[in-house]
Design a protein around this motif. Sequence first.
Motif, mmCIF file in Angstrom:
data_model
loop_
_atom_site.group_PDB
_atom_site.id
_atom_site.type_symbol
_atom_site.label_atom_id
_atom_site.label_comp_id
_atom_site.label_asym_id
_atom_site.label_seq_id
_atom_site.Cartn_x
_atom_site.Cartn_y
_atom_site.Cartn_z
ATOM 1 N N HIS A 74 -4.368 1.113 2.678
ATOM 2 C CA HIS A 74 -4.039 2.086 3.726
ATOM 3 C C HIS A 74 -3.400 3.431 3.544
ATOM 4 C CE1 HIS A 74 -5.494 -1.300 6.495
ATOM 5 N NE2 HIS A 74 -4.583 -1.845 6.033
ATOM 6 N N ASP A 75 -2.270 3.361 3.196
ATOM 7 C CA ASP A 75 -1.335 4.370 2.955
ATOM 8 C C ASP A 75 -1.995 5.550 1.912
ATOM 9 O OD1 ASP A 75 1.593 2.471 3.525
ATOM 10 O OD2 ASP A 75 0.085 3.114 4.866
ATOM 11 N N ARG A 99 4.443 -11.359 12.260
ATOM 12 C CA ARG A 99 3.346 -10.951 12.020
ATOM 13 C C ARG A 99 2.394 -11.860 12.216
ATOM 14 N NH1 ARG A 99 3.352 -5.938 9.127
ATOM 15 N NH2 ARG A 99 1.038 -6.130 9.068
ATOM 16 N N HIS A 115 2.137 -8.123 1.669
ATOM 17 C CA HIS A 115 3.177 -7.370 1.184
ATOM 18 C C HIS A 115 4.329 -8.258 0.124
ATOM 19 C CE1 HIS A 115 1.838 -3.877 3.267
ATOM 20 N NE2 HIS A 115 1.680 -4.566 4.326
ATOM 21 N N ASN A 160 7.231 -3.217 7.454
ATOM 22 C CA ASN A 160 6.621 -4.187 6.736
ATOM 23 C C ASN A 160 7.539 -5.262 6.510
ATOM 24 O OD1 ASN A 160 3.528 -3.485 6.492
ATOM 25 N ND2 ASN A 160 4.408 -2.100 4.935
ATOM 26 N N LEU A 172 -7.096 2.864 10.869
ATOM 27 C CA LEU A 172 -7.677 1.676 10.195
ATOM 28 C C LEU A 172 -9.175 1.815 10.127
ATOM 29 C CD1 LEU A 172 -5.787 -1.005 11.997
ATOM 30 C CD2 LEU A 172 -5.636 -0.232 9.501
ATOM 31 N N VAL A 218 3.791 6.901 6.640
ATOM 32 C CA VAL A 218 2.946 5.834 6.229
ATOM 33 C C VAL A 218 3.393 4.544 6.914
ATOM 34 C CG1 VAL A 218 1.539 7.168 4.514
ATOM 35 C CG2 VAL A 218 3.281 5.784 3.847
ATOM 36 N N ASP A 228 0.591 -1.136 -0.181
ATOM 37 C CA ASP A 228 0.230 -0.130 -0.098
ATOM 38 C C ASP A 228 0.859 1.212 0.126
ATOM 39 O OD1 ASP A 228 0.625 -0.923 2.634
ATOM 40 O OD2 ASP A 228 -1.022 0.542 3.460
ATOM 41 N N ASP A 229 1.993 1.213 0.679
ATOM 42 C CA ASP A 229 2.964 2.298 0.410
ATOM 43 C C ASP A 229 3.388 2.550 -1.043
ATOM 44 O OD1 ASP A 229 3.743 0.484 2.621
ATOM 45 O OD2 ASP A 229 4.601 2.034 3.427
ATOM 46 N N GLU A 256 -2.671 -0.946 15.963
ATOM 47 C CA GLU A 256 -2.466 -1.259 14.630
ATOM 48 C C GLU A 256 -0.913 -1.144 14.106
ATOM 49 O OE1 GLU A 256 -0.807 1.752 13.051
ATOM 50 O OE2 GLU A 256 -0.733 0.786 11.022
ATOM 51 N N PHE A 257 -0.359 -1.809 13.175
ATOM 52 C CA PHE A 257 0.795 -1.930 12.757
ATOM 53 C C PHE A 257 1.929 -1.061 12.935
ATOM 54 C CE2 PHE A 257 4.583 -4.476 11.620
ATOM 55 C CZ PHE A 257 5.202 -3.655 10.735
ATOM 56 N N ASN A 258 1.518 0.052 12.421
ATOM 57 C CA ASN A 258 2.749 1.140 12.292
ATOM 58 C C ASN A 258 2.955 1.721 13.630
ATOM 59 O OD1 ASN A 258 2.897 1.181 9.410
ATOM 60 N ND2 ASN A 258 1.478 2.814 8.988
ATOM 61 N N MET A 296 -0.302 7.789 8.576
ATOM 62 C CA MET A 296 -1.271 6.634 8.319
ATOM 63 C C MET A 296 -1.093 5.736 9.666
ATOM 64 S SD MET A 296 -1.842 3.097 8.191
ATOM 65 C CE MET A 296 -3.532 3.027 8.710
#
Length: 318
Positions: free
Chosen positions: A245-246, A79, A90, A38, A194, A128, A13-14, A168-170, A154
């Motif tokens: 997302h990004d 993950r 990814h 990621n 999200l 992001v 998404d980046d 959320e991951f980030n 993001m």
Amino acid sequence: GRRIILDVDTGTDDAVAIMFAALHPDLDLIGITTVNGNVPLENTVDNTLRVVDWIGRPDIPVFAGLSRPVARRGFPGGRHFERDTDQDPHGSELPIPAPHSKVRDTGAVEYLVETLRSTTERITLVPVGPLSNIATALAIDPSLTEAVDELVVMGGGHGVTNVTASAEFNVWADPEAAAIVLSAGFDRLTLVTLDATHQALITLEDCDALEKLATPAGIAAARIIRRRIDAYATAMTTEHAAPVHDVLCTAYLVRPEIVTTRHLPVAVDTTSSLTIGRTVIDTRLDTPQEPNAHIAFSADARMLSELLTSTFALDART
Ligand code: BDR
Ligand code: CA
């Protein structure tokens, strides 16, 4: 166009966000800083170079940043899917050719500090990925916030999480960095959560329309988003669609009405185990806390789909 720096952990998404920012006429993507997230740093660098080469924008400088979180060791750990399996949205390498361009010698944090110190006009900063680079730049010079007209992040979630039941991951991948950034005192901080990105799903039909554009960005976006739709199949109630997302952050820059935001207090849990990395958003009408972010909880999927097809019809190679 509006001068922006993207900070990325490319990631599929980046990649879509980079293509959007590089191609949209209202945006001037002056540089891209990369960070571990990621995938490991060397992969986020390689993937970012693949994207700028693929769309014919090798002139956009790419810088390598932190290869690990600012404080926590061992983050991001595993993950909830295995790398490079069909559950992985990814994958180590983007499905576009290896790059010819090279990463710049200047480090990402040095680039951020030098650019934000020397700029005469304020810059929009759009992280992001995990916030390790941004937090480190602020550690070197807290006054950098003055050179940023808007920080568009993001990250986070209120009713929606992904990497754990809480987070959320980030934000989870570098919670201390997120806490530093959210409390740094930016004039305007917009947090695209999200909750918002999961309302702007891109469908397989959208991918067919993107592929029919027959442009580098259209072809790559279709390929990349189809991979995401496959990976999200077990995670989504909506079939044949996935969040990207990004790119909602870059779409917001050109069409702010694509999201609805509320000005609220938000803080990050950096101490627990069960809820580490959770963005604690205070929606109490009588809260004593000061609001520190404009938080997007919802988004317009049709608007995003239309923005992607109109922007990716453009070809920078000509
Ligand atoms: C965020 O985490 C990454 O997987 C995506 O690139 C996005 O930035 C979503 O939680
Ligand atoms: Ca990302």
